[in-house]
Motif scaffolding. Structure first.
Motif, short mmCIF file in Angstrom:
data_model
loop_
_atom_site.label_atom_id
_atom_site.label_comp_id
_atom_site.label_asym_id
_atom_site.label_seq_id
_atom_site.Cartn_x
_atom_site.Cartn_y
_atom_site.Cartn_z
N GLY A 216 0.89 -1.32 0.22
CA GLY A 216 0.09 -0.16 -0.20
C GLY A 216 0.77 1.21 0.00
O GLY A 216 0.36 2.41 -0.24
N VAL A 217 2.06 1.36 0.47
CA VAL A 217 2.88 2.48 0.73
C VAL A 217 4.22 2.27 -0.38
O VAL A 217 4.95 3.18 -0.43
N SER A 218 4.19 1.21 -1.24
CA SER A 218 5.32 1.00 -1.92
C SER A 218 5.43 2.11 -2.95
O SER A 218 6.75 2.53 -3.46
N GLY A 219 4.46 2.48 -3.59
CA GLY A 219 4.74 3.81 -4.58
C GLY A 219 5.08 4.93 -3.79
O GLY A 219 5.93 5.68 -4.38
N ARG A 220 4.89 5.25 -2.63
CA ARG A 220 5.42 6.58 -1.98
C ARG A 220 6.64 6.08 -1.66
O ARG A 220 7.57 7.17 -1.61
N ILE A 221 7.25 5.18 -1.24
CA ILE A 221 8.69 4.82 -1.20
C ILE A 221 9.32 5.15 -2.11
O ILE A 221 10.44 5.70 -2.10
N GLY A 222 8.84 4.50 -3.34
CA GLY A 222 9.79 4.80 -4.58
C GLY A 222 9.71 6.23 -4.93
O GLY A 222 10.76 6.93 -5.41
N LEU A 223 8.60 7.00 -4.75
CA LEU A 223 8.44 8.42 -5.08
C LEU A 223 9.34 9.28 -4.09
O LEU A 223 10.10 10.26 -4.63
N LEU A 228 12.31 8.65 -7.13
CA LEU A 228 12.50 8.15 -8.43
C LEU A 228 11.12 8.79 -9.19
O LEU A 228 10.09 9.04 -8.40
N ALA A 229 11.19 8.92 -10.18
CA ALA A 229 10.04 9.49 -11.15
C ALA A 229 8.64 8.43 -11.28
O ALA A 229 9.03 7.27 -11.00
N ALA A 281 14.67 1.60 0.94
CA ALA A 281 15.54 1.98 -0.41
C ALA A 281 15.72 3.39 -0.64
O ALA A 281 14.79 4.28 -0.24
N THR A 282 16.65 3.74 -0.96
CA THR A 282 17.01 5.17 -1.24
C THR A 282 17.39 5.26 -2.62
O THR A 282 17.88 6.46 -3.06
N ASP A 283 17.46 4.28 -3.44
CA ASP A 283 17.74 4.50 -4.83
C ASP A 283 16.97 2.98 -5.73
O ASP A 283 16.25 2.49 -5.16
N LEU A 284 17.12 3.37 -7.05
CA LEU A 284 16.40 2.45 -7.90
C LEU A 284 16.80 1.16 -7.86
O LEU A 284 15.89 0.05 -7.75
N THR A 285 17.98 0.63 -7.53
CA THR A 285 18.52 -0.50 -7.64
C THR A 285 18.05 -1.32 -6.45
O THR A 285 17.37 -2.66 -6.42
N THR A 286 18.01 -0.70 -5.16
CA THR A 286 17.48 -1.40 -3.90
C THR A 286 16.15 -1.54 -4.00
O THR A 286 15.49 -2.53 -3.58
N PHE A 287 15.34 -0.58 -4.56
CA PHE A 287 14.08 -0.53 -4.37
C PHE A 287 13.40 -1.59 -5.60
O PHE A 287 12.58 -2.50 -5.23
N ALA A 288 14.12 -1.51 -6.51
CA ALA A 288 13.69 -2.52 -7.45
C ALA A 288 13.84 -3.92 -7.17
O ALA A 288 13.13 -4.77 -7.34
N THR A 289 15.18 -4.25 -6.32
CA THR A 289 15.72 -5.52 -5.97
C THR A 289 14.51 -6.10 -4.82
O THR A 289 14.03 -7.04 -5.03
#
Length: 396
Positions: A216-223, A228-229, A281-289
């Motif tokens: 439910g909050v994954s989108g906000r973590i990424g943004l 991330l865009a 996650a604070t970057d794309l690699t960690t978030f995506a993994t």
């Protein structure tokens, strides 16, 4: 055997329409947050209300599909989804949006209930369920890729759900008007293994809550934390949902080869690590993994847990109750994640959820060990069905 075969594709489509709302939860909550005058916690609460309304439909209607009729009930659910989600798209008044999502959520849950009941009566429910998961994952992935390019506002994800329900409507003509009347699976003889069943229902509530608190909050973590865009976050979710298909296929291929306890215990422990990774996650690699690994493992563990519930009672009553508990946990997840994140931040939220998962791994594994070595039922999702034969149109 001809009737179940002719209704399989309409059931797959209905499954897709019903399950699209929870699959789009991160972008729906994120868009409510950014598109309306809502805090992150308030947006999460609306997401939880949507899922709770969907779960309520399962509780109320699972034993009534045969009485009302699959075709009629499916059409009622699709109409509610179109009217509810469509109405929420057309207004910026928060009370009206909330009301629309509640009505739409009940419609989604109604469609899911009819689909799950019908799938349970198929000659090969595993194959039909897999097709449904493939369909909803592919559609949700496409929506995640498309939404960032459709402009600002809260309505795009809700419009996608409403349009899907509208597109599925013509296929309901191939559903049976009535089914064979079945005895309620919740009555009659006492429930066997009450202690194991109650423990499994309780831990399944907590397990689903933890999963959907993150989702439910994954989108906000990424943004907001990984910076991330929106298009990048949508692409990660699309890839993650695609990777989740590997988990669906893998669980079906492996089956009971390693028993139940090992996939449930080890899988839940690995999921807890994925939650920590995603939440910090604070970057794309960690978030995506973190997101991709989590989406691979989640359906694998889920299939074994629901199979375990089915093995506790040959009449399927524990599968109904454990599935219902899972739905309640799913509904409570977004608000839980939003509150924890608002009070302590995403990394602490992830740590709390991970510790909770590790704690419940012990009783989950213990129940699996006690259940014995009987063949593993092929049940992939928390289907809330009163009895397998309730939908069997070939019954005499």
């Amino acid at each position: 055997m001809s009737a179940p075969r002719t209704t399989a594709w309409p059931l797959v489509a209905l499954f897709t329409a019903g399950y699209l709302a929870p699959y789009l939860l991160p972008t729906t909550v994120g868009r409510l947050d950014s598109g309306l005058a809502l805090s992150a916690t308030e947006a999460g609460a609306i997401g939880s209300a949507l899922l709770l309304s969907s779960a309520a439909a399962g509780f109320l209607l699972a034993s009534r599909v045969d009485r009302i009729g699959p075709r009629t009930l499916a059409r009622i659910g699709l109409v509610l989804a179109v009217v509810g989600y469509g109405g929420a798209v057309l207004t910026h008044a928060v009370p009206a949006v909330v009301a629309g999502t509640l009505v739409g959520g009940f419609g989604s849950g109604t469609a899911t209930t009819v689909a799950a009941t019908g799938i349970a009566a198929q000659p090969d429910p595993h194959r039909t369920t897999t097709l449904g998961l493939l369909g909803v994952s592919a559609l949700a992935g496409a929506v995640y890729l498309a939404v960032p390019h459709l402009g600002a506002g809260h309505g795009q994800p809700l419009a996608a759900i409403a349009l899907t329900a509208l597109a599925v409507w013509p296929l309901t003509g191939r559903l049976p008007v009535r089914t064979a009347v079945a005895h309620s699976s919740l009555g009659g003889t006492p429930l066997p293994r009450p202690r194991s069943g109650l423990v499994l229902a309780l831990v399944m509530f907590c397990w689903s809550l933890a999963q959907n608190a993150l989702w439910g909050v994954s989108g906000r973590i990424g943004l907001t934390q990984a910076h991330l865009a929106e298009a990048t976050v949508g692409a990660v979710f699309a890839v993650a949902l695609g990777a989740g298909l590997l988990g669906v296929v893998g669980a079906g291929a492996v089956g009971p080869r390693f028993g139940r306890a090992l996939p449930i215990g080890a899988g839940t422990a690995l999921i807890s690590g994925c939650i920590v990774l995603s939440a910090s996650a604070t970057d794309l690699t960690t978030f995506a993994t973190g997101e991709i690994a989590w989406n691979v493992l989640y359906p694998v563990v889920l299939s074994y847990v629901i199979g375990l519930a089915a093995s506790l009672d040959p009449r399927g009553r524990w599968a109904v109750l454990v599935g219902s508990a899972s739905s309640l946990g799913t509904a409570a997840g977004p608000l839980t994640g939003s509150v924890l994140a608002a009070q302590a931040g995403f990394p602490v939220m992830g740590a709390v959820l991970a510790v909770g998962l590790l704690v419940i791994t012990v009783p989950m594994t213990a129940v699996a060990l006690r259940a014995g070595r009987r063949p593993l039922p092929l049940v992939e999702i928390p289907v809330q069905t009163p009895a397998r034969h309730a939908y069997d149109t070939t019954a005499a």
